[in-house]
Design a protein around this motif. Structure first.
Motif, PDB file in Angstrom:
ATOM      1  N   SER A  52       0.096 -10.600   1.928  1.00  0.00           N
ATOM      2  CA  SER A  52       0.735  -9.404   2.481  1.00  0.00           C
ATOM      3  C   SER A  52       2.062  -9.131   1.778  1.00  0.00           C
ATOM      4  O   SER A  52       2.372  -7.994   1.424  1.00  0.00           O
ATOM      5  N   ARG A  53       2.842 -10.172   1.565  1.00  0.00           N
ATOM      6  CA  ARG A  53       4.110 -10.015   0.850  1.00  0.00           C
ATOM      7  C   ARG A  53       3.868  -9.496  -0.563  1.00  0.00           C
ATOM      8  O   ARG A  53       4.530  -8.564  -1.019  1.00  0.00           O
ATOM      9  N   GLN A  54       2.889 -10.073  -1.253  1.00  0.00           N
ATOM     10  CA  GLN A  54       2.585  -9.639  -2.617  1.00  0.00           C
ATOM     11  C   GLN A  54       2.122  -8.187  -2.636  1.00  0.00           C
ATOM     12  O   GLN A  54       2.523  -7.411  -3.504  1.00  0.00           O
ATOM     13  N   PHE A  55       1.272  -7.825  -1.673  1.00  0.00           N
ATOM     14  CA  PHE A  55       0.768  -6.457  -1.623  1.00  0.00           C
ATOM     15  C   PHE A  55       1.907  -5.471  -1.381  1.00  0.00           C
ATOM     16  O   PHE A  55       2.023  -4.456  -2.062  1.00  0.00           O
ATOM     17  N   MET A  56       2.761  -5.770  -0.413  1.00  0.00           N
ATOM     18  CA  MET A  56       3.849  -4.858  -0.075  1.00  0.00           C
ATOM     19  C   MET A  56       4.873  -4.767  -1.213  1.00  0.00           C
ATOM     20  O   MET A  56       5.383  -3.679  -1.498  1.00  0.00           O
ATOM     21  N   GLU A  57       5.173  -5.875  -1.875  1.00  0.00           N
ATOM     22  CA  GLU A  57       6.081  -5.829  -3.022  1.00  0.00           C
ATOM     23  C   GLU A  57       5.519  -4.947  -4.128  1.00  0.00           C
ATOM     24  O   GLU A  57       6.233  -4.133  -4.723  1.00  0.00           O
ATOM     25  N   THR A  58       4.239  -5.091  -4.409  1.00  0.00           N
ATOM     26  CA  THR A  58       3.598  -4.288  -5.444  1.00  0.00           C
ATOM     27  C   THR A  58       3.575  -2.817  -5.043  1.00  0.00           C
ATOM     28  O   THR A  58       3.890  -1.931  -5.844  1.00  0.00           O
ATOM     29  N   PHE A  59       3.207  -2.556  -3.789  1.00  0.00           N
ATOM     30  CA  PHE A  59       3.164  -1.174  -3.283  1.00  0.00           C
ATOM     31  C   PHE A  59       4.528  -0.500  -3.419  1.00  0.00           C
ATOM     32  O   PHE A  59       4.642   0.600  -3.967  1.00  0.00           O
ATOM     33  N   TYR A  60       5.573  -1.151  -2.920  1.00  0.00           N
ATOM     34  CA  TYR A  60       6.906  -0.544  -2.971  1.00  0.00           C
ATOM     35  C   TYR A  60       7.413  -0.413  -4.399  1.00  0.00           C
ATOM     36  O   TYR A  60       8.105   0.557  -4.732  1.00  0.00           O
ATOM     37  N   ASP A  61       7.073  -1.372  -5.252  1.00  0.00           N
ATOM     38  CA  ASP A  61       7.462  -1.271  -6.650  1.00  0.00           C
ATOM     39  C   ASP A  61       6.831  -0.027  -7.282  1.00  0.00           C
ATOM     40  O   ASP A  61       7.500   0.738  -7.975  1.00  0.00           O
ATOM     41  N   LYS A  62       5.568   0.186  -7.019  1.00  0.00           N
ATOM     42  CA  LYS A  62       4.876   1.352  -7.582  1.00  0.00           C
ATOM     43  C   LYS A  62       5.403   2.658  -6.983  1.00  0.00           C
ATOM     44  O   LYS A  62       5.576   3.645  -7.689  1.00  0.00           O
ATOM     45  N   TRP A  63       5.652   2.661  -5.681  1.00  0.00           N
ATOM     46  CA  TRP A  63       6.095   3.891  -5.020  1.00  0.00           C
ATOM     47  C   TRP A  63       7.536   4.252  -5.382  1.00  0.00           C
ATOM     48  O   TRP A  63       7.822   5.372  -5.771  1.00  0.00           O
ATOM     49  N   LEU A  64       8.439   3.304  -5.291  1.00  0.00           N
ATOM     50  CA  LEU A  64       9.854   3.606  -5.448  1.00  0.00           C
ATOM     51  C   LEU A  64      10.344   3.528  -6.889  1.00  0.00           C
ATOM     52  O   LEU A  64      11.379   4.108  -7.214  1.00  0.00           O
ATOM     53  N   SER A  65       9.623   2.831  -7.750  1.00  0.00           N
ATOM     54  CA  SER A  65      10.062   2.694  -9.140  1.00  0.00           C
ATOM     55  C   SER A  65       9.450   3.730 -10.063  1.00  0.00           C
ATOM     56  O   SER A  65       9.799   3.794 -11.233  1.00  0.00           O
ATOM     57  N   SER A  66       8.567   4.540  -9.533  1.00  0.00           N
ATOM     58  CA  SER A  66       7.887   5.527 -10.367  1.00  0.00           C
ATOM     59  C   SER A  66       8.837   6.652 -10.771  1.00  0.00           C
ATOM     60  O   SER A  66       9.579   7.180  -9.957  1.00  0.00           O
ATOM     61  N   GLU A  67       8.814   7.006 -12.032  1.00  0.00           N
ATOM     62  CA  GLU A  67       9.617   8.126 -12.516  1.00  0.00           C
ATOM     63  C   GLU A  67       8.995   9.459 -12.114  1.00  0.00           C
ATOM     64  O   GLU A  67       9.644  10.491 -12.167  1.00  0.00           O
ATOM     65  N   LYS A  68       7.735   9.437 -11.691  1.00  0.00           N
ATOM     66  CA  LYS A  68       7.018  10.663 -11.356  1.00  0.00           C
ATOM     67  C   LYS A  68       7.102  11.016  -9.872  1.00  0.00           C
ATOM     68  O   LYS A  68       6.517  11.992  -9.444  1.00  0.00           O
ATOM     69  N   ASN A  69       7.826  10.214  -9.079  1.00  0.00           N
ATOM     70  CA  ASN A  69       7.912  10.454  -7.630  1.00  0.00           C
ATOM     71  C   ASN A  69       6.529  10.588  -6.999  1.00  0.00           C
ATOM     72  O   ASN A  69       6.188  11.603  -6.408  1.00  0.00           O
TER      73      ASN A  69
END
Length: 101
Positions: A52-69
């Motif tokens: 769960s921690r790995q999934f949420m870290e990956t999810f937030y990384d993809k959502w918040l780090s994206s340059e495309k919003n």
């Protein structure tokens, strides 16, 4: 809560609720959506602490780090695809469901 973009419920079975035949399903998701949350990320089955921690870290990384919003839905899709490509067990990525606009 009004205007909140995303509420994450990453514990076990957070999408389950109590069925009332006249009103539908009562639960955390309905409560957050009624309070004004645009999206709720929840689980439908038990999830492990580490996965769960790995999934949420990956999810937030993809959502918040994206340059495309990107949207939370797109971030969830990309996270699932990454877990599939990395050959993670299905129980590590399949329980997560996004409800929202």
């Amino acid at each position: 809560m009004h205007g909140t973009e995303l509420v994450s419920l990453s514990a076990c079975n957070t999408g389950k609720g109590v069925l009332d035949y006249s009103e539908g399903v009562y639960g955390l998701v309905r409560a957050f959506r009624t309070a004004g949350a645009k999206n709720v990320l929840m689980t439908l089955t038990p999830v492990g602490d580490v996965s769960s921690r790995q999934f949420m870290e990956t999810f937030y990384d993809k959502w918040l780090s994206s340059e495309k919003n990107i949207s939370p839905a797109e971030a969830l899709h990309q996270t699932r695809l990454q877990f599939i490509r990395d050959k993670k067990p299905v129980q590590d990525w399949a329980p997560y469901v996004l409800v929202g606009k």
